[in-house]
Design an enzyme around this catalytic site. Structure first.
Site, short mmCIF file in Angstrom:
data_model
loop_
_atom_site.label_atom_id
_atom_site.label_comp_id
_atom_site.label_asym_id
_atom_site.label_seq_id
_atom_site.Cartn_x
_atom_site.Cartn_y
_atom_site.Cartn_z
N GLY A 22 0.93 -1.08 0.21
CA GLY A 22 -0.17 0.08 0.00
C GLY A 22 1.26 1.18 -0.08
O GLY A 22 0.17 2.46 -0.30
N GLU B 41 4.05 4.76 5.62
CA GLU B 41 2.67 3.45 5.38
C GLU B 41 1.89 4.34 4.87
O GLU B 41 1.30 5.85 4.65
CB GLU B 41 2.00 3.67 7.03
CG GLU B 41 2.37 1.68 7.82
CD GLU B 41 1.46 0.99 6.80
OE1 GLU B 41 1.02 1.46 5.41
OE2 GLU B 41 1.42 0.21 7.34
N ASP B 42 0.66 3.80 4.01
CA ASP B 42 -0.37 4.24 3.57
C ASP B 42 -1.32 4.63 4.62
O ASP B 42 -1.85 5.93 4.26
CB ASP B 42 -1.41 3.27 2.13
CG ASP B 42 -1.46 1.81 3.70
OD1 ASP B 42 -0.58 1.71 4.19
OD2 ASP B 42 -1.73 0.57 2.20
N PHE C 105 -14.31 2.92 4.80
CA PHE C 105 -12.93 1.67 3.73
C PHE C 105 -12.69 2.95 2.43
O PHE C 105 -13.73 3.05 1.60
CB PHE C 105 -13.54 0.57 2.38
CG PHE C 105 -12.81 -0.29 2.87
CD1 PHE C 105 -11.18 -1.17 3.67
CD2 PHE C 105 -11.94 -0.52 1.34
CE1 PHE C 105 -10.39 -1.88 2.94
CE2 PHE C 105 -10.91 -1.29 0.78
CZ PHE C 105 -10.03 -1.65 2.73
N ARG D 197 -5.21 0.40 -6.97
CA ARG D 197 -4.34 0.82 -6.33
C ARG D 197 -4.00 2.02 -7.03
O ARG D 197 -3.05 2.46 -6.90
CB ARG D 197 -2.84 0.33 -6.37
CG ARG D 197 -3.64 -1.18 -5.65
CD ARG D 197 -1.92 -1.97 -4.32
NE ARG D 197 -1.78 -3.75 -3.93
CZ ARG D 197 -2.26 -2.97 -2.93
NH1 ARG D 197 -2.08 -2.70 -1.69
NH2 ARG D 197 -2.30 -4.49 -2.68
P1 IMP Z 1 -4.31 -1.73 10.70
O1 IMP Z 1 -3.29 -2.41 10.80
O2 IMP Z 1 -5.74 -1.86 12.28
O3 IMP Z 1 -3.65 -0.44 11.53
O4 IMP Z 1 -4.58 -2.29 9.19
C1 IMP Z 1 -3.71 -1.33 8.88
C2 IMP Z 1 -3.42 -1.21 7.50
O5 IMP Z 1 -4.49 -2.29 6.60
C3 IMP Z 1 -3.08 -0.81 6.32
O6 IMP Z 1 -1.73 -1.08 6.12
C4 IMP Z 1 -3.98 -1.51 4.67
O7 IMP Z 1 -3.00 -2.59 4.48
C5 IMP Z 1 -5.00 -1.75 5.44
N1 IMP Z 1 -6.24 -1.04 5.96
C6 IMP Z 1 -6.87 -0.04 6.46
N2 IMP Z 1 -7.57 0.70 6.15
C7 IMP Z 1 -7.92 0.40 4.65
C8 IMP Z 1 -8.84 0.69 4.16
O8 IMP Z 1 -9.31 2.10 4.27
N3 IMP Z 1 -8.47 0.83 2.69
C9 IMP Z 1 -7.55 -0.43 2.44
N4 IMP Z 1 -6.70 -0.86 3.02
C10 IMP Z 1 -6.92 -0.25 4.39
MG MG Z 2 -1.08 -1.43 4.38
#
Ligand code: IMP
Ligand code: MG
Length: 178
Positions: free
Chosen positions: A43, A98-99, A151, A164
């Protein structure tokens, strides 16, 4: 692709302006540092590619791949390193790129892992911060945009590996991911 999109959350121009500003701040903050950008695959790649071109400093780019959600939109909480850094970061200034930070689990895991390698400093730069979804408190030094608990896809972010390549951040129609 367009017919799956409910609305554009952050237009291309706004992203470009914000990324430029972040790059300039990083340039200011890391003068004289031994900077290593650690991009979290997949991402983070689009953000990284734009961001590095606004950082006017010597730096290295490294990648890390971790297990993600798969095709689901709900955090599994399971994080696993699939690909590790190629360089030793001990004594160096590490900036994670990070994205998006959602629950914070992924970043917490990565941060704790990298800390054990004794970098001189460790900070986080994220394009998006999904504030209402946070379960784990982690300090974020550079944030592009705070977003609501929706999302999103585009600008590196995927749904089931798609979208992407959109140049903006968009909200998908709920029927796309059910
Ligand atoms: P976390 O561990 O819950 O903070 O999730 C982080 C990861 O989940 C990010 O690096 C993304 O790859 C994915 N992610 C979380 N929210 C989204 C979203 O709204 N769209 C796409 N990917 C997401
Ligand atoms: Mg990610």
């Amino acid at each position: 692709m367009e017919e799956s999109i409910a609305r554009v959350l952050i237009p291309q121009e706004a992203i470009q302006a914000r990324v430029k500003a972040l790059g300039e701040r990083i340039t200011h903050d890391y003068q004289g540092s031994d900077l290593v950008l650690v991009c979290v695959l997949k991402g983070g790649i689009v953000f990284l590619a734009d961001l590095v071109r606004h950082i006017d400093l010597p730096l290295e780019v490294e990648f890390m791949a971790i297990s993600s959600y798969g095709a689901s939109t709900v955090s599994s909480g399971i994080v696993r390193i699939l690909m590790d850094l190629e360089t030793n970061i001990e004594g160096r200034d590490v900036l994670i790129v990070e994205d998006i930070i959602d629950s914070g689990r992924t970043l917490q895991y990565i941060s704790q892992n990298l800390i054990t390698r004794r970098p001189s400093s460790l900070r986080i730069c994220t394009l998006l911060d999904k504030v209402p979804a946070r379960e784990i408190e982690i300090p974020l030094h550079y944030v592009g945009f705070q977003i609501p608990e929706v999302f999103v896809v585009g600008y590196g972010l995927d749904y089931a590996e798609g979208y992407r390549n959109l140049p903006y951040i968009a909200v998908l129609k709920p029927e796309v991911y059910g």
